[in-house]
Design a protein around this motif. Structure first.
Motif, PDB file in Angstrom:
ATOM      1  N   THR A 100     -11.377 -72.926  17.472  1.00  0.00           N
ATOM      2  CA  THR A 100     -12.450 -74.253  17.762  1.00  0.00           C
ATOM      3  C   THR A 100     -12.000 -74.970  19.050  1.00  0.00           C
ATOM      4  O   THR A 100     -12.747 -75.184  19.933  1.00  0.00           O
ATOM      5  N   LYS A 101     -10.595 -74.783  19.650  1.00  0.00           N
ATOM      6  CA  LYS A 101     -10.197 -75.197  20.715  1.00  0.00           C
ATOM      7  C   LYS A 101     -10.885 -74.682  21.908  1.00  0.00           C
ATOM      8  O   LYS A 101     -11.240 -75.249  23.008  1.00  0.00           O
ATOM      9  N   HIS A 102     -10.987 -73.390  21.816  1.00  0.00           N
ATOM     10  CA  HIS A 102     -11.105 -72.672  22.972  1.00  0.00           C
ATOM     11  C   HIS A 102     -12.915 -72.361  22.984  1.00  0.00           C
ATOM     12  O   HIS A 102     -13.469 -71.876  24.158  1.00  0.00           O
ATOM     13  N   GLN A 103     -13.494 -72.424  21.838  1.00  0.00           N
ATOM     14  CA  GLN A 103     -14.971 -71.979  21.728  1.00  0.00           C
ATOM     15  C   GLN A 103     -16.034 -73.116  21.341  1.00  0.00           C
ATOM     16  O   GLN A 103     -17.007 -72.880  21.353  1.00  0.00           O
ATOM     17  N   THR A 104     -15.500 -74.408  21.335  1.00  0.00           N
ATOM     18  CA  THR A 104     -16.397 -75.659  21.193  1.00  0.00           C
ATOM     19  C   THR A 104     -15.961 -76.394  22.026  1.00  0.00           C
ATOM     20  O   THR A 104     -14.835 -76.473  22.979  1.00  0.00           O
ATOM     21  N   PRO A 105     -16.648 -77.764  22.223  1.00  0.00           N
ATOM     22  CA  PRO A 105     -16.158 -78.714  23.316  1.00  0.00           C
ATOM     23  C   PRO A 105     -14.855 -79.426  23.049  1.00  0.00           C
ATOM     24  O   PRO A 105     -14.693 -80.597  23.594  1.00  0.00           O
ATOM     25  N   TRP A 106     -14.230 -79.417  21.656  1.00  0.00           N
ATOM     26  CA  TRP A 106     -13.121 -80.132  21.511  1.00  0.00           C
ATOM     27  C   TRP A 106     -12.019 -79.686  22.668  1.00  0.00           C
ATOM     28  O   TRP A 106     -12.095 -78.671  23.124  1.00  0.00           O
ATOM     29  N   ARG A 107     -11.448 -80.894  22.931  1.00  0.00           N
ATOM     30  CA  ARG A 107     -10.540 -80.523  23.987  1.00  0.00           C
ATOM     31  C   ARG A 107      -9.208 -81.453  23.614  1.00  0.00           C
ATOM     32  O   ARG A 107      -8.991 -82.402  22.753  1.00  0.00           O
ATOM     33  N   VAL A 108      -7.989 -80.883  24.122  1.00  0.00           N
ATOM     34  CA  VAL A 108      -6.433 -81.429  23.702  1.00  0.00           C
ATOM     35  C   VAL A 108      -5.574 -81.849  24.886  1.00  0.00           C
ATOM     36  O   VAL A 108      -6.008 -80.712  25.775  1.00  0.00           O
ATOM     37  N   ARG A 109      -4.767 -82.490  24.917  1.00  0.00           N
ATOM     38  CA  ARG A 109      -3.898 -82.811  25.829  1.00  0.00           C
ATOM     39  C   ARG A 109      -2.624 -83.326  25.481  1.00  0.00           C
ATOM     40  O   ARG A 109      -2.624 -84.088  24.339  1.00  0.00           O
ATOM     41  N   GLN A 110      -1.547 -82.997  25.934  1.00  0.00           N
ATOM     42  CA  GLN A 110      -0.048 -83.328  25.486  1.00  0.00           C
ATOM     43  C   GLN A 110       0.177 -84.770  26.002  1.00  0.00           C
ATOM     44  O   GLN A 110       0.265 -84.877  27.305  1.00  0.00           O
ATOM     45  N   LEU A 111       0.865 -85.614  25.316  1.00  0.00           N
ATOM     46  CA  LEU A 111       1.003 -86.913  25.661  1.00  0.00           C
ATOM     47  C   LEU A 111       2.522 -87.107  25.926  1.00  0.00           C
ATOM     48  O   LEU A 111       3.096 -88.114  26.205  1.00  0.00           O
ATOM     49  N   GLY A 112       3.334 -86.048  25.316  1.00  0.00           N
ATOM     50  CA  GLY A 112       5.046 -86.065  25.494  1.00  0.00           C
ATOM     51  C   GLY A 112       5.465 -86.431  24.138  1.00  0.00           C
ATOM     52  O   GLY A 112       4.654 -86.974  23.271  1.00  0.00           O
ATOM     53  N   GLY A 113       6.466 -85.897  23.881  1.00  0.00           N
ATOM     54  CA  GLY A 113       7.343 -85.949  22.706  1.00  0.00           C
ATOM     55  C   GLY A 113       6.479 -85.211  21.501  1.00  0.00           C
ATOM     56  O   GLY A 113       6.779 -85.442  20.306  1.00  0.00           O
ATOM     57  N   GLY A 114       5.438 -84.370  21.897  1.00  0.00           N
ATOM     58  CA  GLY A 114       4.961 -83.479  20.727  1.00  0.00           C
ATOM     59  C   GLY A 114       3.590 -84.183  20.418  1.00  0.00           C
ATOM     60  O   GLY A 114       3.065 -83.637  19.393  1.00  0.00           O
ATOM     61  N   VAL A 115       3.332 -85.204  20.986  1.00  0.00           N
ATOM     62  CA  VAL A 115       2.165 -86.015  20.518  1.00  0.00           C
ATOM     63  C   VAL A 115       1.019 -85.239  21.269  1.00  0.00           C
ATOM     64  O   VAL A 115       0.954 -85.070  22.380  1.00  0.00           O
ATOM     65  N   LEU A 116      -0.166 -85.110  20.524  1.00  0.00           N
ATOM     66  CA  LEU A 116      -1.277 -84.505  21.008  1.00  0.00           C
ATOM     67  C   LEU A 116      -2.495 -85.563  20.950  1.00  0.00           C
ATOM     68  O   LEU A 116      -2.676 -86.201  19.919  1.00  0.00           O
ATOM     69  N   GLU A 117      -3.432 -85.590  21.757  1.00  0.00           N
ATOM     70  CA  GLU A 117      -4.614 -86.262  22.016  1.00  0.00           C
ATOM     71  C   GLU A 117      -5.831 -85.239  22.013  1.00  0.00           C
ATOM     72  O   GLU A 117      -5.879 -84.575  22.932  1.00  0.00           O
ATOM     73  N   TRP A 118      -6.505 -85.363  21.070  1.00  0.00           N
ATOM     74  CA  TRP A 118      -7.717 -84.633  20.931  1.00  0.00           C
ATOM     75  C   TRP A 118      -8.878 -85.360  21.247  1.00  0.00           C
ATOM     76  O   TRP A 118      -8.957 -86.900  20.782  1.00  0.00           O
TER      77      TRP A 118
END
Length: 443
Positions: free
Chosen positions: A391-409
């Motif tokens: 899903t992350k690679h083949q749809t428009p969903w995007r993610v980035r790391q905020l530090g400490g293992g926290v993810l922002e989708w």
């Protein structure tokens, strides 16, 4: 004997109002649920039109839309995608049922019964005739009473024989696990009814035999030496408890002779579970000791955790913060393996919002693609199940790391969802930790 009506006219009028209002509220709830279903069907049609330029298949388009809705509702995207499919099928294949549902005349439970019975009627005209009969009954009956009638009616319109359908259904035999509260769980077995009932019957016979044997031993102990107490042989387990204990004994220690290999390999296979045990739980025998954690399920009692740990051939130690539960380090130094152990301990499950698949079954994903210069480091890695990795690679969903293992989708429509690593839950204060801390740290 005659039964008199309610004698208090005020209470009689009040009860009449309650019944009328509950009926009206129930009809409104049914209409709202029907509206939600219609909206999910619309979402499915939107996905079929492939609204995203970066999505190149219907499957990925449906997934992109379902994840968008699921994240907004804080539900599993698999659940929403399933509901979208059911809602679309209701509108397309069961229009009379959808109309009655929309008018509030039947509930969602009635709809499920009708669709379950009518789904195997392939011919549209036959299905419409089935609906005409069953919907009229549904508007006057409870779902439980409707179910056998709907199944009987559907049989009249089925093109394939029961024998042929049963042969096909056997191919779907399966088992699955459901987690329950208080460290308990369910093992569900789906298979031919004859085999399932035979398994239950044998477990019952075994349980009755154990009961009888223990009762006999307890009776005979009364004639033995004074050192033997009859209570030593008493078995106070219920029949249900004995069934579970005996089935567990058979599955965990027995060898399936009917399927055994020439080398006896099946007899060497043992069950595998992952548990996380706070160090103080291993040394503190109090009843209030913190529970351990069965990965993917939830807490288990400290006594079981100590038994499993004591009998384990080996285990990985993970140093955690005594209050927050944040993973601080691991015990071995082999870079790639250490990073994987750290990720498993930190993430514990897929890091897509709402997903609970075990981390050990997930992929180690580079947040910034390795092919685009992303580093293979803990600050650029997270565990995603294969479904959400794709899903992350083949749809428009995007993610980035905020530090400490926290993810922002970021969803396809721009909504933001923050997923935090679950860590290891603890229930002690810092004073408790200081009082119990050994003079030298174990790492």
């Amino acid at each position: 004997m005659a039964i008199s009506a309610m004698t208090n006219p005020v209470l009689n009028a009040l009860l009449d109002d309650v019944v009328s209002t509950v009926t009206s509220v129930d009809q409104t709830i049914n209409q709202l649920m029907a509206t939600k279903s219609a909206l999910l069907a619309t979402a499915s049609r939107i996905a079929d039109d492939e609204p995203f330029d970066s999505v190149d298949s219907r499957e990925m388009s449906q997934r992109a839309v379902s994840t968008e809705i699921a994240a907004a509702l804080r539900l599993s995207d698999r659940t929403i995608e399933s509901h979208m499919g059911t809602a679309a099928r209701l509108q397309e294949c069961f229009p009379a049922t959808a109309a009655s549902f929309g008018a509030g005349h039947i509930s969602q439970a009635h709809v499920r019964v009708i669709m379950d019975a009518g789904d195997q009627i392939e011919d549209a005209e036959s299905r419409a005739r089935f609906e005409a009969i069953v919907v009229a009954r549904a508007e006057a009956e409870s779902p439980n009473r409707l179910r056998p009638f709907a199944a009987q009616t559907a049989e009249r319109f089925r093109e394939r024989s029961f024998t042929e359908r049963h042969r096909e259904a056997r191919e779907r035999r399966a088992t699955w696990v459901r987690g329950r509260d208080d460290g308990m769980g369910e093992l569900v077995i789906f298979g031919p009814s004859t085999i399932i009932n035979a398994m239950h019957d044998r477990a019952t016979q075994l349980a009755l035999a154990v009961k009888a044997e223990n009762a006999k031993a307890a009776k005979e102990s009364g004639h033995a030496s004074s050192d033997v107490v009859a209570d030593d042989f008493a078995d106070e387990r219920t029949l249900n408890q004995l069934r579970v204990d005996l089935l567990a004994d058979l599955v965990l220690t027995g060898t399936p002779t009917g399927h055994e290999t020439e080398d006896g390999l099946l007899g060497e296979i043992r069950a595998h579970v992952d548990i996380t045990v706070p160090m103080l739980t291993l040394t503190d025998l109090d009843e209030i000791a913190s529970p351990a954690h069965l990965e993917g399920i939830g807490p288990i009692d400290p006594a079981t955790a100590r038994i499993l740990t004591g009998n384990a051939s080996g285990f990985d130690r993970v140093l955690t913060h005594p209050v927050s539960g944040m993973v601080l380090g691991v015990d071995r130094y082999r870079p790639s393996a250490e990073m994987r152990r750290y990720l498993r301990a930190r993430d514990r499950r897929c890091r897509f919002p709402g997903c609970r698949l075990l981390a050990r079954l997930c992929d180690d994903d580079h947040t910034i693609d390795h092919a685009r210069g992303g580093a293979t480091s803990l600050t650029n890695l997270a565990d995603f199940c294969r479904r959400h990795h794709v899903t992350k690679h083949q749809t428009p969903w995007r993610v980035r790391q905020l530090g400490g293992g926290v993810l922002e989708w970021t969803s396809p429509t721009g909504r933001i969802y923050v997923d935090r690593p679950p860590g290891v839950a603890t229930h002690v204060t810092i004073d408790d930790v200081v009082d119990r801390m050994p003079s030298e740290a174990p790492f």
